[in-house]
Design a protein around this motif. Sequence first.
Motif, PDB file in Angstrom:
ATOM      1  N   LEU A   1       0.822  -1.206   0.000  1.00 30.52           N
ATOM      2  CA  LEU A   1       0.000   0.000   0.000  1.00 30.52           C
ATOM      3  C   LEU A   1       0.857   1.257   0.000  1.00 30.52           C
ATOM      4  O   LEU A   1       1.740   1.415   0.824  1.00 30.52           O
ATOM      5  N   THR A   2       0.613   2.123  -0.965  1.00 26.96           N
ATOM      6  CA  THR A   2       1.348   3.389  -1.037  1.00 26.96           C
ATOM      7  C   THR A   2       0.866   4.311   0.081  1.00 26.96           C
ATOM      8  O   THR A   2      -0.327   4.510   0.272  1.00 26.96           O
ATOM      9  N   ARG A   3       1.815   4.874   0.813  1.00 26.35           N
ATOM     10  CA  ARG A   3       1.446   5.804   1.891  1.00 26.35           C
ATOM     11  C   ARG A   3       1.191   7.184   1.300  1.00 26.35           C
ATOM     12  O   ARG A   3       2.041   7.742   0.616  1.00 26.35           O
ATOM     13  N   LEU A   4       0.020   7.715   1.559  1.00 28.88           N
ATOM     14  CA  LEU A   4      -0.341   9.044   1.070  1.00 28.88           C
ATOM     15  C   LEU A   4      -0.582   9.962   2.257  1.00 28.88           C
ATOM     16  O   LEU A   4      -1.000   9.504   3.327  1.00 28.88           O
ATOM     17  N   PRO A   5      -0.357  11.268   2.080  1.00 28.78           N
ATOM     18  CA  PRO A   5      -0.753  12.221   3.131  1.00 28.78           C
ATOM     19  C   PRO A   5      -2.244  12.072   3.421  1.00 28.78           C
ATOM     20  O   PRO A   5      -3.024  11.670   2.544  1.00 28.78           O
ATOM     21  N   ALA A   6      -2.637  12.386   4.643  1.00 27.22           N
ATOM     22  CA  ALA A   6      -4.019  12.162   5.082  1.00 27.22           C
ATOM     23  C   ALA A   6      -5.041  12.817   4.151  1.00 27.22           C
ATOM     24  O   ALA A   6      -6.062  12.209   3.805  1.00 27.22           O
ATOM     25  N   ASP A   7      -4.784  14.061   3.723  1.00 26.17           N
ATOM     26  CA  ASP A   7      -5.732  14.766   2.852  1.00 26.17           C
ATOM     27  C   ASP A   7      -5.867  14.072   1.505  1.00 26.17           C
ATOM     28  O   ASP A   7      -6.975  13.968   0.954  1.00 26.17           O
ATOM     29  N   GLU A   8      -4.755  13.603   0.964  1.00 19.91           N
ATOM     30  CA  GLU A   8      -4.796  12.914  -0.328  1.00 19.91           C
ATOM     31  C   GLU A   8      -5.527  11.581  -0.212  1.00 19.91           C
ATOM     32  O   GLU A   8      -6.285  11.203  -1.101  1.00 19.91           O
ATOM     33  N   ARG A   9      -5.270  10.860   0.891  1.00 21.81           N
ATOM     34  CA  ARG A   9      -5.960   9.581   1.078  1.00 21.81           C
ATOM     35  C   ARG A   9      -7.460   9.803   1.212  1.00 21.81           C
ATOM     36  O   ARG A   9      -8.271   9.064   0.633  1.00 21.81           O
ATOM     37  N   ARG A  10      -7.847  10.828   1.952  1.00 23.33           N
ATOM     38  CA  ARG A  10      -9.267  11.130   2.139  1.00 23.33           C
ATOM     39  C   ARG A  10      -9.914  11.461   0.793  1.00 23.33           C
ATOM     40  O   ARG A  10     -10.994  10.964   0.476  1.00 23.33           O
ATOM     41  N   ALA A  11      -9.237  12.303  -0.005  1.00 21.68           N
ATOM     42  CA  ALA A  11      -9.770  12.676  -1.313  1.00 21.68           C
ATOM     43  C   ALA A  11      -9.883  11.457  -2.219  1.00 21.68           C
ATOM     44  O   ALA A  11     -10.856  11.320  -2.982  1.00 21.68           O
ATOM     45  N   GLN A  12      -8.901  10.562  -2.149  1.00 25.11           N
ATOM     46  CA  GLN A  12      -8.935   9.347  -2.959  1.00 25.11           C
ATOM     47  C   GLN A  12     -10.144   8.486  -2.612  1.00 25.11           C
ATOM     48  O   GLN A  12     -10.851   7.989  -3.491  1.00 25.11           O
ATOM     49  N   LEU A  13     -10.386   8.321  -1.319  1.00 34.53           N
ATOM     50  CA  LEU A  13     -11.511   7.493  -0.888  1.00 34.53           C
ATOM     51  C   LEU A  13     -12.848   8.133  -1.247  1.00 34.53           C
ATOM     52  O   LEU A  13     -13.803   7.433  -1.619  1.00 34.53           O
ATOM     53  N   VAL A  14     -12.927   9.449  -1.150  1.00 32.00           N
ATOM     54  CA  VAL A  14     -14.165  10.145  -1.520  1.00 32.00           C
ATOM     55  C   VAL A  14     -14.453   9.966  -3.005  1.00 32.00           C
ATOM     56  O   VAL A  14     -15.590   9.664  -3.401  1.00 32.00           O
ATOM     57  N   GLU A  15     -13.448  10.119  -3.842  1.00 35.63           N
ATOM     58  CA  GLU A  15     -13.645   9.939  -5.287  1.00 35.63           C
ATOM     59  C   GLU A  15     -14.010   8.494  -5.607  1.00 35.63           C
ATOM     60  O   GLU A  15     -14.815   8.233  -6.503  1.00 35.63           O
ATOM     61  N   SER A  16     -13.417   7.553  -4.897  1.00 32.86           N
ATOM     62  CA  SER A  16     -13.777   6.151  -5.096  1.00 32.86           C
ATOM     63  C   SER A  16     -15.230   5.913  -4.708  1.00 32.86           C
ATOM     64  O   SER A  16     -15.970   5.210  -5.401  1.00 32.86           O
ATOM     65  N   ALA A  17     -15.651   6.510  -3.592  1.00 27.12           N
ATOM     66  CA  ALA A  17     -17.035   6.364  -3.147  1.00 27.12           C
ATOM     67  C   ALA A  17     -18.000   6.974  -4.158  1.00 27.12           C
ATOM     68  O   ALA A  17     -19.060   6.399  -4.448  1.00 27.12           O
ATOM     69  N   ILE A  18     -17.641   8.127  -4.704  1.00 19.94           N
ATOM     70  CA  ILE A  18     -18.493   8.764  -5.717  1.00 19.94           C
ATOM     71  C   ILE A  18     -18.578   7.893  -6.960  1.00 19.94           C
ATOM     72  O   ILE A  18     -19.662   7.710  -7.540  1.00 19.94           O
ATOM     73  N   ALA A  19     -17.456   7.328  -7.383  1.00 24.01           N
ATOM     74  CA  ALA A  19     -17.450   6.457  -8.567  1.00 24.01           C
ATOM     75  C   ALA A  19     -18.333   5.231  -8.342  1.00 24.01           C
ATOM     76  O   ALA A  19     -19.094   4.817  -9.234  1.00 24.01           O
TER      77      ALA A  19
END
Length: 217
Positions: free
Chosen positions: A2-20
Motif C-alpha cells: 500500500l502506497t502511503r499518502l498524506p491524510a488529505d490525499e488519502r481522504r480525497a482518494q476514498l471520496v472519489e472512489s465512493a463517488i465512482a
Amino acid sequence: MLTRLPADERRAQLVESAIAVAERGGIAAVTVRGIAEHAGVSLGVVHYVFESKEALLAAMGESIVLQVSQSMHAAFGEASHHPEVRGIRGLRILLHRGLSAMWPLIEATPDRQKLSFELRSYSLRGASAADNSTATLMNAIASEQYQIMDREAVAFLNNCSERSGTTWLEPVAAVSRFGLALLDGLVLRWLVDRRSEAMLAQLDDMAGIIASKATEV
C-alpha cells in the motif's frame, strides 16, 4: 504494498472512489468493502479515515458541492466575457449565456447529477430518522449544496444586472432561490427523458422568466 499518502490525499482518494461506486450503483452500493476494492486499500484504511457511512456521505456531498461551484463559476465567468448589452433584453441575453454555458457540463455528467439528487434525498430522509449529531451531519449534505450554489448564482445575477443597467424587483437572494429551483426541476426532467433539445428551449424560457423579475434603471 500500500502506497502511503498524506491524510488529505488519502481522504480525497476514498471520496472519489465512493463517488465512482455510487455513480454506478447508487448510495446503497457505497460500502466499506466496495470503496476499499475500488481504491485498492484495506478495509481498515477506510474505517480509519471515516468513522461512519454518514461521515463518508457528507464528504461525498461536500466534494460534489465544490465541483458544482467550480462549474457554475466557470460557466458564469464565460458568460461575463461577452460584450455588454443593455436593458431587459440584454439581461435576458446574459442570463441565457450563463445557463447555456452550464448545460454542456450538466449534459456530460448525468450519473453525477443523479447522485447529487440522491444524496440530497437521502440526507433529508436520514436527518429525520437519526439522532441529533447524525441528523445535523446529514442535513448539512443538502443545505451546503444550496448555500454554495446560491452564492455563485447571486454573484452572477448581480453581475448581469450591473452590466445590463437593470435592477431586481425582488431581493436577489429570492431570485437566486427561484432560479435554482427551476433549474433543479428541469435537470431532473432531463434525467428522465434525456430530451436535450427541449432542455435548451426551456433554459431560454427560464432566462426570460428570471429577466421578468427585473426592471431597467
